[in-house]
Design an enzyme around this catalytic site. Structure first.
Site, PDB file in Angstrom:
ATOM      1  N   CYS A   7     -29.119  12.145  59.577  1.00  0.00           N
ATOM      2  CA  CYS A   7     -30.219  12.461  60.491  1.00  0.00           C
ATOM      3  C   CYS A   7     -29.853  13.583  61.449  1.00  0.00           C
ATOM      4  O   CYS A   7     -28.679  13.932  61.624  1.00  0.00           O
ATOM      5  CB  CYS A   7     -30.588  11.230  61.327  1.00  0.00           C
ATOM      6  N   ASP A  59     -32.650  52.795  80.042  1.00  0.00           N
ATOM      7  CA  ASP A  59     -34.079  52.509  80.033  1.00  0.00           C
ATOM      8  C   ASP A  59     -34.664  52.582  81.447  1.00  0.00           C
ATOM      9  O   ASP A  59     -34.081  52.072  82.409  1.00  0.00           O
ATOM     10  CB  ASP A  59     -34.312  51.113  79.454  1.00  0.00           C
TER      11      ASP A  59
END
Length: 494
Positions: free
Chosen positions: A39, A452
């Site tokens: 699981c 930037d």
């Protein structure tokens, strides 16, 4: 063959199981000896006794140890892992290729060659990272994809086997029976799965919460190319053109949040079935579903010095569904506004993309493939009338030629440093463009376009020394910091 059965602290893993802690989903799997089933940590079945639990670093390792996947928590839906150190990055690059291609026509030796290493070294680092060999991992990925198709669609079993990469239905049936101890047709009967409409397939793609969906959707909305992409308040939709061999498969996708689940719902046109693994991998990359938000949040905590709204919990880096499209748009966006770049990209798609039928009126064409742009000679004469200056037209064509020839690979499984170095040699590709492409196409988590305008503006309130030093503390998650800074400016502007 050697299998690594206990890579993590057993007590810590069991505590995570007891808490159903989603932060550990996909990081390990629990095999329960009393049931023979494995699981995810988030499984909601009754907690097994600790003495009956064994923990594995991958679903493949659990299956190699003889466990079958749980039909309730469905291990095939667990999110993946983002790359970290160099060995882990190579192993996870190999895993990405396996998940994307299912290696239907290739061998592990070919995979190692793609990564620039020997197959022996690949087996060694793969075993260290996932606890199994690449072949065992490949078998499990094919089986889990088939299991997902059997559970979530009404496709014939033969088509499921072929889509998942099995060369024959007999091989598929034998391996499925051996691993899961039931026939594929029985799995379909034993699950509550409604039949899907004939022209589409729907899948659930899990992530680790939290997930800043609105921020990511806003980023994609501002850059969406009309005709190719559409963003509404609840969904992202787009056309798709994916090459497999000599055939280009065209269609559409639609992605939205899954109600009451830590997952996205992805619906794809049936026409993309032959390239389903590739399409699903592209969606996972676009929405950064393998991110570890806890690790990112911890590393970006110093961003609070810039704003009390930072860092944003669950921030994701928007990737790319079509790397050439995204990189072309980056070139078009050099020294112009986001809106202007979007206009140019729209013209390019309308002029040289291909028409495609979709159920959405706003989606009508695909973005041109690199091969199409390679054939535009002289390229400036074709793109000039669209408003693309000659230098940028030549940059786009050089990129298209590199991708078409295979000399440039824009993919999350590529070596980011090598591909960035190649991009820098292309005409018109400066540091900003290369960092941006690395962030979104290569999935490089530590890209930082420090030149930037938006980044510099967001940092402008800090003293000069702090402007240089603070970003260093965000490594290796500076791509997430960059997106956070852009989001901050957008929010402030509003």
């Amino acid at each position: 063959m050697e299998i690594r059965t206990l890579p993590l602290d057993k007590t810590a893993c069991y505590d995570a199981m007891r808490a159903h802690d989603s932060r550990f989903d996909g990081r390990f799997f629990c095999g329960v000896s009393s049931t023979g089933i494995y699981c995810r940590p988030i499984c909601r079945v009754k907690l097994p006794q600790e003495k009956n639990c064994s923990f594995f670093p991958s679903a493949a390792a659990a299956e190699a140890a003889g466990y079958r996947p749980c039909l309730r928590c469905r291990p095939e839906l667990a999110p993946g892992l983002a790359p970290a150190d160099s060995f882990a990055r190579i192993a996870r690059s190999a895993a990405r290729i396996i998940e994307t291609e299912c290696l239907a026509d290739q061998k592990i030796v070919d995979l190692a060659e793609m990564l620039g290493i020997t197959d022996r070294h690949l087996r060694r680092i793969f075993l260290s990272e996932y606890g199994v060999s690449p072949v065992q991992f490949l078998q499990t990925r094919r089986l889990l994809l088939a299991k997902s198709l059997l559970t979530d669609t009404s496709l014939p079993v033969t088509e499921v086997a072929m889509t998942a990469g099995f060369g024959s239905i007999r091989r598929f049936n034998d391996l499925f029976q051996k691993r899961y101890r039931l026939a594929p047709s029985r799995l379909r009967k034993e699950t509550e799965s409604g039949l899907r409409v004939a022209d589409s397939l729907t899948f659930t793609l899990a992530y680790r919460p939290p997930y800043a969906w609105n921020e990511l959707l806003s980023f994609l909305r501002d850059r969406a190319i009309p005709g190719v992409e559409s963003v509404t308040a609840e969904a992202y939709r787009r056309t798709a053109a994916i090459r497999k061999g000599d055939t280009v498969h065209k269609g559409w996708i639609s992605v939205s949040p899954a109600p009451r689940r830590d997952a996205l719902t992805a619906t794809l046109s049936m026409s993309l079935l032959p390239v389903l693994p590739q399409a699903l991998a592209r969606i996972r990359h676009l929405f950064d579903l393998d991110s570890d938000p806890a690790a990112v949040q911890e590393k970006l905590s110093s961003m609070a010095a810039l704003s009390p709204h930072l860092p944003v919990a669950g921030i994701r880096v928007p990737g790319s569904f079509d790397a050439f499209e995204m990189a072309t748009r980056a070139v078009l966006g050099q020294q112009v506004t986001v809106k202007a770049a979007r206009t140019l990209a729209t013209r390019l798609a309308a002029s040289f993309g291909e028409k495609v039928e979709t159920p959405f009126a706003e989606l009508c064409c695909t973005f041109p493939l690199p091969e199409r742009v390679c054939g535009l000679e002289p390229v400036a004469d074709h793109l000039g009338p669209l408003g693309v200056i000659g230098a940028r037209a030549r940059s786009i064509q050089a990129l298209a030629q590199g991708i078409s020839s295979g000399s440039i690979t824009l993919s999350p499984h590529a070596d980011a440093a090598q591909e960035m170095a190649k991009l820098l040699k292309l005409p018109g590709f400066g540091p900003w463009t290369v960092q941006y492409v690395a962030m979104r196409a290569l999935g490089w988590p530590d890209a930082f376009p420090d030149t930037d305008y938006g980044v510099k503006k967001a940092l402008a309130t800090l003293p000069e020394g702090k402007r240089r030093e603070l970003p260093k503390t965000w490594s290796p998650w500076r791509s997430y910091a960059t997106i956070s800074l852009w989001n901050l400016l957008s929010t402030t502007k509003e």
